[in-house]
Motif scaffolding. Structure first.
Motif, PDB file in Angstrom:
ATOM      1  N   ASN A 140      47.493  13.562  44.282  1.00 26.83           N
ATOM      2  CA  ASN A 140      48.696  13.608  43.456  1.00 26.83           C
ATOM      3  C   ASN A 140      49.223  12.182  43.369  1.00 26.83           C
ATOM      4  O   ASN A 140      49.618  11.609  44.373  1.00 26.83           O
ATOM      5  CB  ASN A 140      49.738  14.533  44.084  1.00 26.83           C
ATOM      6  CG  ASN A 140      50.952  14.694  43.214  1.00 26.83           C
ATOM      7  OD1 ASN A 140      51.468  13.750  42.643  1.00 26.83           O
ATOM      8  ND2 ASN A 140      51.430  15.926  43.118  1.00 26.83           N
ATOM      9  N   ALA A 189      53.989  11.395  39.242  1.00 33.13           N
ATOM     10  CA  ALA A 189      54.324  11.053  37.861  1.00 33.13           C
ATOM     11  C   ALA A 189      55.478  10.064  37.819  1.00 33.13           C
ATOM     12  O   ALA A 189      56.393  10.119  38.641  1.00 33.13           O
ATOM     13  CB  ALA A 189      54.691  12.318  37.080  1.00 33.13           C
ATOM     14  N   GLU A 209      49.704  15.171  38.371  1.00 33.89           N
ATOM     15  CA  GLU A 209      50.877  14.413  37.924  1.00 33.89           C
ATOM     16  C   GLU A 209      50.487  13.088  37.265  1.00 33.89           C
ATOM     17  O   GLU A 209      51.091  12.049  37.502  1.00 33.89           O
ATOM     18  CB  GLU A 209      51.851  14.163  39.080  1.00 33.89           C
ATOM     19  CG  GLU A 209      52.503  15.434  39.583  1.00 33.89           C
ATOM     20  CD  GLU A 209      53.679  15.181  40.505  1.00 33.89           C
ATOM     21  OE1 GLU A 209      54.358  14.141  40.357  1.00 33.89           O
ATOM     22  OE2 GLU A 209      53.922  16.034  41.366  1.00 33.89           O
TER      23      GLU A 209
END
Length: 137
Positions: free
Chosen positions: A66, A69, A116
């Motif tokens: 991950n 973002a 993300e």
């Protein structure tokens, strides 16, 4: 480190030497070293990098990561609550992405699954870098 970067790009192709098509770029921020990444020291223990060498390369290495973002990394509330343990400079895209790319590549995965991922980061950074390393997709 500590210096600014200026580049001159000359697009050359068969039959064209690029003359008259040059583009110059000056980067405003000084080059900084990557911050200390203590988790990198634990990678070998956690990921068993030596397993591939022992079994002749018959393993399939899958990495899931991950990358956080930009939407979340840039929100002040999240920075204060969720990422209070982080140096705020490390949440900036210009510092975060080189560290993430280095981390992803260090695992030498056969398959990379990312979460993300902003479209702009995917198209302008992650895909081009991974393609240079032989990845597809």
């Amino acid at each position: 480190i500590g210096k600014s970067v200026s580049i001159l790009i000359t697009p050359v192709r068969p039959g064209h030497d690029g003359e008259g098509c040059e583009e110059a770029y000056d980067f405003m921020n000084a080059v900084e070293p990557l911050p200390s990444m203590p988790i990198m020291k634990l990678r070998e223990e956690w990921s068993h990098v030596d397993v591939v060498a022992r079994d002749g390369g018959n393993n399939l290495r899958v990495l899931t990561y991950n990358i956080l973002a930009d939407l979340y990394a840039g929100r002040q509330l999240d920075q204060q609550l969720m990422y209070s343990h982080c140096d705020m400079r490390d949440l900036m895209r210009s510092r975060r992405m080189p560290m993430i790319i280095a981390e992803i590549l260090s695992y030498k995965a056969d398959i990379i699954c990312l979460q993300e991922v902003d479209a702009s980061i995917h198209n302008s950074l992650i895909c081009p870098v991974l393609r240079t390393k032989g990845y597809q997709g």
